[in-house]
Design a protein around this motif. Sequence first.
Motif, PDB file in Angstrom:
ATOM      1  N   THR A   1       4.898 -86.615 -56.662  1.00 39.52           N
ATOM      2  CA  THR A   1       3.720 -86.216 -57.480  1.00 39.52           C
ATOM      3  C   THR A   1       3.171 -87.707 -58.088  1.00 39.52           C
ATOM      4  O   THR A   1       4.094 -88.492 -57.967  1.00 39.52           O
TER       5      THR A   1
ATOM      6  N   TYR B   1      -0.560 -71.344 -51.465  1.00 39.97           N
ATOM      7  CA  TYR B   1      -0.174 -72.694 -51.718  1.00 39.97           C
ATOM      8  C   TYR B   1      -0.471 -73.405 -50.249  1.00 39.97           C
ATOM      9  O   TYR B   1      -0.375 -74.522 -49.998  1.00 39.97           O
TER      10      TYR B   1
ATOM     11  N   ARG C   1      -3.465 -80.241 -52.514  1.00 39.01           N
ATOM     12  CA  ARG C   1      -3.709 -80.755 -54.055  1.00 39.01           C
ATOM     13  C   ARG C   1      -3.033 -79.915 -55.041  1.00 39.01           C
ATOM     14  O   ARG C   1      -2.760 -80.492 -56.157  1.00 39.01           O
ATOM     15  N   ASN C   2      -2.408 -78.716 -54.726  1.00 42.01           N
ATOM     16  CA  ASN C   2      -1.768 -78.044 -55.636  1.00 42.01           C
ATOM     17  C   ASN C   2      -0.375 -77.920 -54.886  1.00 42.01           C
ATOM     18  O   ASN C   2       0.049 -76.881 -54.170  1.00 42.01           O
TER      19      ASN C   2
END
Length: 558
Positions: free
Chosen positions: A301, A513, A518-519
């Motif tokens: 992340t 997803y 992006r997520n």
Amino acid sequence: MNNKKYNNFICHIINQDFHKNKNLSFHTRFPPEPNGHLHIGHAKSICLNFELAYLYKGRCNLRFDDTNPSKENIKYVNSIKNDISWLGYKWHGNVRYSSEYFSILYQYAKELIYKGLAYVDHLTKEEIREYRGTLNTPGKNSPYRNRTIEENIQLFKKMKIGKYAEGEACLRAKIDMHSSFIVMRDPVLYRIISISHHQTQKNWCIYPTYDFAHCLSDSIEKITHSLCTLEFQDNKRLYNWILKNTNVSHHPKQYEFSRLNLEFSILSKRKLKILIDNNIIQGWDDPRIPTISGLRRKGYTPSSIKEFCQKIGITKQNNLIEYSLLEHCIRKELNQTAIRTMAILEPIKIFLYNLDQNHKEIFTVPNHPNNPNMGTHEVIFTNMIYIERSDFQEKYDKEYKRLRIGEEIRLRYAYIIKAEKIEKDEYNNIISIICYCDISTLGKRPKNKKNPAVIHWISTKNTLKAEFRLYNQLFNIKNPEQQKNFLSCINPLSLVKKNGFIEKTLEQKIQKYINNDRNQLFFQFERIGYFCLDYIDSKKSFLIFNRTVNLRDVWNRK
């Protein structure tokens, strides 16, 4: 500065500069060459430049030093912009390019010629290298070094309008071929490259070298603090010479810090491209390499990368950073945020013979044992389940504490079972294990017995097929950058694929997803590790999970 996060030697320098000039308009930049994807070493520089701009209420430009179209590509420009945005940083104003300044740089080059400080050379690349000398022997002057100013101006104009073929001529600074610094031995300032440029197309056929364009672009943009890694320390002599001998109005100050060297990793873009070209890795976003796109795909992340860069700090001392520190940063985060669930990577079937074939129970289990706000999900329990093959052992071993014939084990969130018999096929492979299920043990300790070990499982009626990609170190030695033949150090088990199951009750949550980097979606597959959905290769009909990091924190135990 009281904040330890910014307590480094560069901050001390900046603080002194502000002490001398309270009206200083702090301005830095991140200046990548668009000839590959960014890696964790670039992340260190990105964090430093953008964080300092924020701390000192200044500005940070994003500028592409795009002076070599033979190695550059617009796809690299886009990937770099995406990586910086993904890390959470915003550059000042529009994206800038050194190619925007080509007309200005050309005039500066002519200025050096008019001052008798640059000349057109017709030596070949190989001859220039030979004439340059070595660290132990001085260089010697080119036979073209003493041309007149008028002749050099005319020849340089011919270079510009394409009268010479690539490699037939170049413009060199006239400094000192006997300098103890090789970078000062009449370095090349302009060369001919007959390739269309991704920004200027075919408007130019001569291109400034990185060293010539870099320092002048910093000056044009009024950069106050030019931060770079230690390998550019000698180049500063050339930068200062160029700035001193051209009519520039602004002189940036350059400060060097150590580059990032990471265990078991290659960070050279040239070597990374060799790995790609040899099909050892699948591209710039392969999770086995520490590019930002590779780390993102592996499950890292922005916050974990930033924490890693903060922990390693900014110094002038080169050292090899432990890979376990990088893993510690993402593990620490995912321990707080990843959904706990069960997955089976190498399934073996368990038949609970004392339960009816229509037996079905639904258990509501927490998504995180220490965070009720993360909610719950349901698991289905039936008389046929899968467990990990490694959780059963046929041969007796007193050190083995999981399932074996005559021994008990507890199923996570469910009952204690006891293995009684094995079914095998004609090739002596285990088909299934016949077990007794003690239905009196749900949530209870066994009477007059030690509590058995706990293993994970999935009902055969709650399965969704998935591929699990187990990523290990790409190299089997700590410092492959030091190896002449680094390809000989490749770990043949850097990627191991397993085909198994996840809980089908999670399917609806997962689908949204897919193809959305992006997520990212993270799981802690209990007893196995932290995984993320591979948003590129996963399909609605077939899911793929990449192992981000295993459960054991080696660095934190030191």
